[in-house]
Design a protein around this motif. Structure first.
Motif, PDB file in Angstrom:
ATOM      1  N   ARG A   1       0.831  -1.202   0.000  1.00 31.52           N
ATOM      2  CA  ARG A   1       0.000   0.000   0.000  1.00 31.52           C
ATOM      3  C   ARG A   1       0.870   1.259   0.000  1.00 31.52           C
ATOM      4  O   ARG A   1       1.739   1.418   0.844  1.00 31.52           O
ATOM      5  CB  ARG A   1      -0.865   0.004   1.250  1.00 31.52           C
ATOM      6  N   PRO A   2       0.620   2.142  -0.986  1.00 29.46           N
ATOM      7  CA  PRO A   2       1.417   3.372  -1.059  1.00 29.46           C
ATOM      8  C   PRO A   2       0.899   4.423  -0.093  1.00 29.46           C
ATOM      9  O   PRO A   2      -0.095   4.195   0.590  1.00 29.46           O
ATOM     10  CB  PRO A   2       1.210   3.819  -2.504  1.00 29.46           C
ATOM     11  N   GLU A   3       1.569   5.553  -0.083  1.00 24.01           N
ATOM     12  CA  GLU A   3       1.099   6.673   0.731  1.00 24.01           C
ATOM     13  C   GLU A   3      -0.315   7.025   0.299  1.00 24.01           C
ATOM     14  O   GLU A   3      -0.612   7.061  -0.902  1.00 24.01           O
ATOM     15  CB  GLU A   3       2.003   7.887   0.496  1.00 24.01           C
ATOM     16  N   PRO A   4      -1.170   7.282   1.265  1.00 26.07           N
ATOM     17  CA  PRO A   4      -2.525   7.679   0.885  1.00 26.07           C
ATOM     18  C   PRO A   4      -2.490   9.009   0.124  1.00 26.07           C
ATOM     19  O   PRO A   4      -1.672   9.854   0.413  1.00 26.07           O
ATOM     20  CB  PRO A   4      -3.248   7.847   2.223  1.00 26.07           C
TER      21      PRO A   4
ATOM     22  N   ALA B   1      -4.471   5.143  -6.877  1.00 29.32           N
ATOM     23  CA  ALA B   1      -5.531   4.596  -7.735  1.00 29.32           C
ATOM     24  C   ALA B   1      -5.228   3.137  -8.075  1.00 29.32           C
ATOM     25  O   ALA B   1      -6.111   2.273  -8.053  1.00 29.32           O
ATOM     26  CB  ALA B   1      -5.655   5.424  -9.006  1.00 29.32           C
ATOM     27  N   THR B   2      -3.961   2.881  -8.395  1.00 28.29           N
ATOM     28  CA  THR B   2      -3.578   1.513  -8.738  1.00 28.29           C
ATOM     29  C   THR B   2      -3.771   0.579  -7.549  1.00 28.29           C
ATOM     30  O   THR B   2      -4.347  -0.504  -7.668  1.00 28.29           O
ATOM     31  CB  THR B   2      -2.097   1.471  -9.187  1.00 28.29           C
ATOM     32  N   TRP B   3      -3.302   1.028  -6.423  1.00 32.63           N
ATOM     33  CA  TRP B   3      -3.402   0.140  -5.260  1.00 32.63           C
ATOM     34  C   TRP B   3      -4.848  -0.121  -4.889  1.00 32.63           C
ATOM     35  O   TRP B   3      -5.230  -1.249  -4.581  1.00 32.63           O
ATOM     36  CB  TRP B   3      -2.657   0.707  -4.049  1.00 32.63           C
ATOM     37  N   SER B   4      -5.616   0.927  -4.945  1.00 30.12           N
ATOM     38  CA  SER B   4      -7.004   0.729  -4.536  1.00 30.12           C
ATOM     39  C   SER B   4      -7.728  -0.199  -5.505  1.00 30.12           C
ATOM     40  O   SER B   4      -8.585  -0.996  -5.119  1.00 30.12           O
ATOM     41  CB  SER B   4      -7.656   2.088  -4.326  1.00 30.12           C
ATOM     42  N   ALA B   5      -7.327  -0.165  -6.768  1.00 29.23           N
ATOM     43  CA  ALA B   5      -7.903  -1.111  -7.718  1.00 29.23           C
ATOM     44  C   ALA B   5      -7.437  -2.540  -7.400  1.00 29.23           C
ATOM     45  O   ALA B   5      -8.202  -3.504  -7.543  1.00 29.23           O
ATOM     46  CB  ALA B   5      -7.519  -0.746  -9.141  1.00 29.23           C
TER      47      ALA B   5
ATOM     48  N   GLU C   1      -8.931  -1.503   5.177  1.00 29.40           N
ATOM     49  CA  GLU C   1      -9.512  -0.855   3.998  1.00 29.40           C
ATOM     50  C   GLU C   1     -10.995  -1.211   3.944  1.00 29.40           C
ATOM     51  O   GLU C   1     -11.434  -1.969   3.096  1.00 29.40           O
ATOM     52  CB  GLU C   1      -8.781  -1.311   2.745  1.00 29.40           C
ATOM     53  N   PRO C   2     -11.747  -0.697   4.908  1.00 31.05           N
ATOM     54  CA  PRO C   2     -13.153  -1.106   5.019  1.00 31.05           C
ATOM     55  C   PRO C   2     -13.942  -0.861   3.745  1.00 31.05           C
ATOM     56  O   PRO C   2     -14.919  -1.557   3.470  1.00 31.05           O
ATOM     57  CB  PRO C   2     -13.681  -0.241   6.156  1.00 31.05           C
ATOM     58  N   ALA C   3     -13.502   0.097   2.963  1.00 27.08           N
ATOM     59  CA  ALA C   3     -14.255   0.413   1.748  1.00 27.08           C
ATOM     60  C   ALA C   3     -14.363  -0.788   0.822  1.00 27.08           C
ATOM     61  O   ALA C   3     -15.371  -0.985   0.154  1.00 27.08           O
ATOM     62  CB  ALA C   3     -13.582   1.575   1.013  1.00 27.08           C
ATOM     63  N   VAL C   4     -13.326  -1.612   0.805  1.00 27.36           N
ATOM     64  CA  VAL C   4     -13.321  -2.768  -0.086  1.00 27.36           C
ATOM     65  C   VAL C   4     -14.478  -3.699   0.233  1.00 27.36           C
ATOM     66  O   VAL C   4     -15.085  -4.291  -0.640  1.00 27.36           O
ATOM     67  CB  VAL C   4     -11.979  -3.520   0.025  1.00 27.36           C
TER      68      VAL C   4
END
Length: 886
Positions: A604-607, A680-684, A715-718
């Motif tokens: 996970r990168p920097e937010p 964006a990449t990480w969240s995908a 990452e509760p959003a997932v």
RNA sequence: GGGCGAUUGGCUCAGUUGGUUAGAGCGCACGGUUCACAUCCGUGAGGUCACUGGUUCGAAUCCAGUAUCGCCCACCA
């Protein structure tokens, strides 16, 4: 919210993780349906075969539980109102068989204990053995509603049995009568036709002389009729000899008598068309009490039946001097004496089928006795119509024919068993022998026929065939015959799932009894899985020592791996071999998922405040997952579990891990990426992992849940805030991104081509080499430019020089984006020149073929436009590739 | 004696309503300590879809027959 990734252990330890996860599900009460059906929800209810209470879990149970669990978890995630009732079957004959062995070690037996003490001992045994199967199902991950667990000897089940029987009786579908039934001399009970398993054996057929009666009533030493038999000992029960009416050899003898050896009984010689003239001597000894054919013949000719065997298949007092001998001893003795008397004319080997008790293997003895029967014809007709008219569907479909054939040729069902462990038939006899059937637990007030008071009535000692209570399972488990909320909410059930081996035993009975008792098909779909066989393709059996214990496998590789191995590449109704390679495949896949998750969580990168633009990799994997979601959903709806497993395996490993994660690494690590782009990449990547976990959860519940917990933790959003995957929603298929897929395909083709070049040129895998690309046009050049970072890393080429260049070496990778070649000297290799030539030849061949096809007027005119269009596209591609190679 | 199913690369198996270049895993060959995974990664070889005939523009797929294997059912002593 946790912002630091939870550390996932370097190795996934299934044996430790799985039980803990199951505990978490139990603690969350995740298996039980809500108190009330969610409004608008579809219903999905599983009917499962309750395993035998005494049996340890075998691989067949594991498959059953897995298949059912996949279905129920999928529908649960869909938000359906789901129910899966667990339970065990009391297995009367099976349980007695086991208990008899146990008490034998204490020198006890059924006879020494007596009914009452034996049953006490049985209940005690049940306390030990009952929980075992349930515990084993937990290890497999079966998400059954434990709060509704059923035992077929429970009071509810007992009442359902009595009520069902009483209704059948009232409907005139039950009768008591004398008949020749299958008797096991070891289990000491009647068994059904289905439990009488026929095996081919080489026996002997003997020819025996029966001397004809002279006028003075004595046997004529010089005149006889020869009969052929495979069972000489039964001659003691002979009451006639039969010949064919048109048989010239014997025509004169019909109406005369023969004298039975040893006993001197007068045997009429009768004519009957059922006698096969060509078989044996053409004359048959008739033993009505010990042979089904003879029994029928005796009825036609009004011949008496003499039983000569006792319940343990020893000769009874009717057998004269042979009294007390076992049937086989008696056979030898009789043969010896016949031989001595000169009346044993011949003996030769004979191929025949012999019935054995399914439970203990003892040769079954036809036995004349009074039994309870269910008249099944009318029930079968209804059950047949349900399937014929599509109200119940059987999968795979060809079993509908098997089902129909059986239903059409069904015989009345002898439901009584002379055993102790089971539901006692609720019939009461008065001293005059009248039978009164009741649905109450206690004696009826009075005999229904003669009015004698209940106090004088005695209950039938026979119990029911276990399959009678099993046949009521779909509704007896829901509270039938009462109109319970469960009945209203969950009946009829949806899918009945089991192995094809008990189609007749159980499925057919449930259909018949379900329709009779509830006036509804007990389920709309019957899903039959195949048998799991040993690696050699032979049946697994403990005695052969080739069986595997599913719990050992669970311990070794985990339940998920076992589940995957059993379902992947399987088709309903088809047997499959469970090999080491398959099991390894399951284990490897579990490991792959685990490591993919470790990577995602650890990278996970920097937010970033706002998400950046999405890369090609991101758009592509979204689209692939959308496609996989659509397919997996369709396959699960169609109960194509093998297809579903393949779909999720391919997208998880082939798309997500092999391509997307590798591309994501490029996006995450390239120097020129912004924080927003990385985010964006990480969240995908996290979203994609979440989607895969959801898709895979029904098949591999443990490892997906464990990863989900870690993922949703920070990452509760997932997970849409859902902390338990088992309760998460099944994904909805998003629209495909065809542009992204096609851009990816072009780039991937180039990457594969370059990798191929490296291998062919013998370029060491770790070495960076310069690449030259000659793009096919401006669009290709643009695509090349935007994809160059992927191309560099994934093909390990650097730098990339883009130039239009007609001067190409032997080794060229042809691709939709253009021709590419390595800037290394490999042209001297003659091997390489050969390869190029063969590639060109292959292309030319295919171009020729396609050109011919497209020149065919009939094809162009009749094939769908889309097909023609696709072939044109292919031809264009091939022609372009050929140009690139030139 | 009836009925059903199977036959696809070395092995184990998929193959949706027929669409023309038949897929996967394992195994095999070659190359890899690229910081998620050697339980891994990359590349490749390998199949006239048992046989014969038919239907069709087109057949692994539909039809008929043959062969081999397997299973189920069946009351010929």
């Amino acid at each position: 919210m946790t912002t630091t990734p939870r550390e996932l252990a370097q190795r996934y330890d299934a044996a430790a993780v799985e039980p803990a996860i199951y505990e978490r599900w139990m603690a969350a009460d995740a298996f039980r349906p809500a108190a009330e059906a969610p409004p608008g929800a579809d219903r999905f209810v599983i009917t499962q075969p309750p395993p035998n209470v005494t049996g340890a879990l075998h691989i067949g149970h594991a498959l059953t539980a897995t298949v059912e669990d996949i279905m129920i978890r999928y529908h649960r995630m869909r938000g359906d109102d789901t129910l899966w009732v667990p339970g065990v079957d009391h297995a009367s004959i099976g349980a007695q068989f086991v208990l008899d062995k146990i008490i034998a070690t204490d020198g006890e037996s059924r006879a020494s204990l007596g009914r009452e003490r034996y049953l006490e001992r049985m209940w005690q045994f049940m306390k030990d053995t009952r929980p075992i199967i349930g515990e084993q199902h937990r290890r497999l991950g079966a998400s059954v509603d434990w709060s509704r667990e059923v035992f077929t000897m429970d009071a509810g089940s007992a009442r359902a049995v009595r009520v069902a029987f009483k209704r059948l009786w009232d409907a005139g579908l039950v009768y008591r009568g004398e008949a020749l039934v299958n008797w096991c001399p070891r289990c000491l009970t009647t068994i059904s036709d289905l439990e009488n398993v026929h095996r081919d054996e080489t026996g002997t057929i003997w020819t025996i002389r029966y001397h004809l009666e002279r006028d003075d009533g004595t046997p004529d030493p010089d005149a006889w009729i020869s009969v052929a038999t495979t069972r000489p000992e039964t001659l003691l029960g002979d009451t006639a000899v039969a010949v064919h009416p048109d048989d010239d050899r014997y025509r004169a003898l019909v109406g005369r008598h023969a004298i039975l050896p040893f006993l001197g009984r007068r045997l009429p010689i009768v004519a009957d068309e059922h006698v096969e003239r060509a078989f044996g001597t053409g004359a048959v000894k008739i033993t009505p009490a010990h042979d089904p054919d003879d029994y029928e013949l005796a009825k036609r000719h009004d011949l008496p039946a003499v039983t000569i065997l006792d319940e343990q298949a020893r000769i009874n007092p009717e057998g004269g001097d042979f009294f007390g001998r076992d049937r086989y001893e008696a056979r030898e003795a009789i043969l010896d004496q016949l031989r001595e008397m000169g009346d044993l004319e011949a003996e030769r080997p004979h191929q025949m089928v012999i019935g054995h008790c399914e439970r203990c293997g003892t040769v079954v003895e036809p036995r004349l006795s009074v039994q309870w029967f269910i008249r099944v014809k009318p029930l079968a007709e209804r059950a047949l119509a349900s399937v014929r008219e599509g109200r119940t569907t059987i999968l795979p479909a060809h079993f509908e024919k098997v089902y129909a054939h059986w239903m059409e040729n069904i015989h009345d069902w002898a439901v009584g068993r002379q055993l102790w462990w089971g539901h006692r038939i609720p019939a009461w006899f008065c001293p005059d022998g009248h039978a009164t059937v009741t649905d109450a637990e206690t004696a009826p007030d009075a005999c229904a026929e003669c009015g004698r008071p209940g106090s004088e009535l005695r209950q039938e000692t026979d119990i029911f065939d276990t399959w009678f209570s099993s046949g009521l399972w779909p509704f007896s488990t829901l509270g039938w015959p009462d109109s319970t909320p469960d009945m209203a909410r969950f009946y009829p059930t949806s899918v009945m799932e089991t192995g094809y081996d008990i189609l007749f035993f159980w499925v057919a009975r449930m259909m018949m009894l379900g329709l009779f008792c509830t006036d509804a098909e007990p389920f709309h779909t019957v899903y039959l899985h195949g048998m799991i066989r040993a690696p050699g393709g032979v049946k697994m059996s403990k005695t052969k020592g080739n069986s595997v214990d599913p719990l050992d496998l669970v311990e070794e590789i985990g339940a998920d791996a076992l589940r995957f191995a059993m379902v992947n590449g399987s088709a309903p109704g088809s047997d499959q071999r469970l090999t080491k390679a398959k099991l390894d495949g399951g284990r490897n896949f579990t490991n792959k998922l685990w490591n993919a998750a470790r990577f995602v969580l650890g990278s996970r990168p920097e937010p970033a405040p706002a998400p950046g633009e999405e890369s090609l990799a991101v758009r592509w994997i979204r689209s692939r997952l959308a496609d996989a979601t659509e397919r997996a959903t369709r396959q699960l709806d169609a109960l194509d579990l093998g297809g579903y497993a393949a779909t999720v395996y391919d997208v998880a490993w082939g798309d997500y891990c092999d391509w997307f994660l590798e591309m994501a690494k490029v996006d995450l690590r390239r120097d020129d990426a912004t924080d927003a782009e990385r985010a964006a990449t990480w969240s995908a990547a996290a979203d994609g992992l979440g989607a895969i976990l959801r898709l895979l959860h029904p098949l591999m519940p443990f490892v997906t849940e464990e990863i989900w917990q870690a993922l949703s933790d920070f990452e509760p959003a997932v997970g849409d805030g859902e902390s338990l995957l088992i309760r998460a929603a099944w994904p909805v298929a998003a629209p495909r991104d065809i542009d992204a897929e096609s851009a990816f395909d072009d780039l991937a083709a180039l990457i594969r081509g370059v990798r191929n070049l490296r291998t062919e040129a013998g370029t060491p895998a770790g070495v960076w080499v310069p690449l030259i690309v000659d793009p096919t046009g401006p669009e290709a050049a643009a695509a090349l430019d935007s994809g160059s970072a992927y191309l560099q890393t994934l093909a390990r080429v650097r730098p990339i020089e883009v130039r239009n260049d007609a001067d190409r070496p032997q080794l060229v990778a042809a691709s939709p984006l253009g021709a590419a070649w390595l800037a290394v000297d490999a042209a001297a290799d003659t091997d390489v020149a050969d390869k190029r030539r063969s590639r060109v030849a292959e292309l030319e061949l295919n171009i020729e073929r396609l050109t011919g096809l497209l020149a065919n007027q009939a094809f162009v005119a009749r094939a769908p436009a889309s097909v023609v269009e696709r072939e044109r596209g292919r031809l264009a591609d091939l022609e372009q590739q050929l140009r690139q190679l030139a």
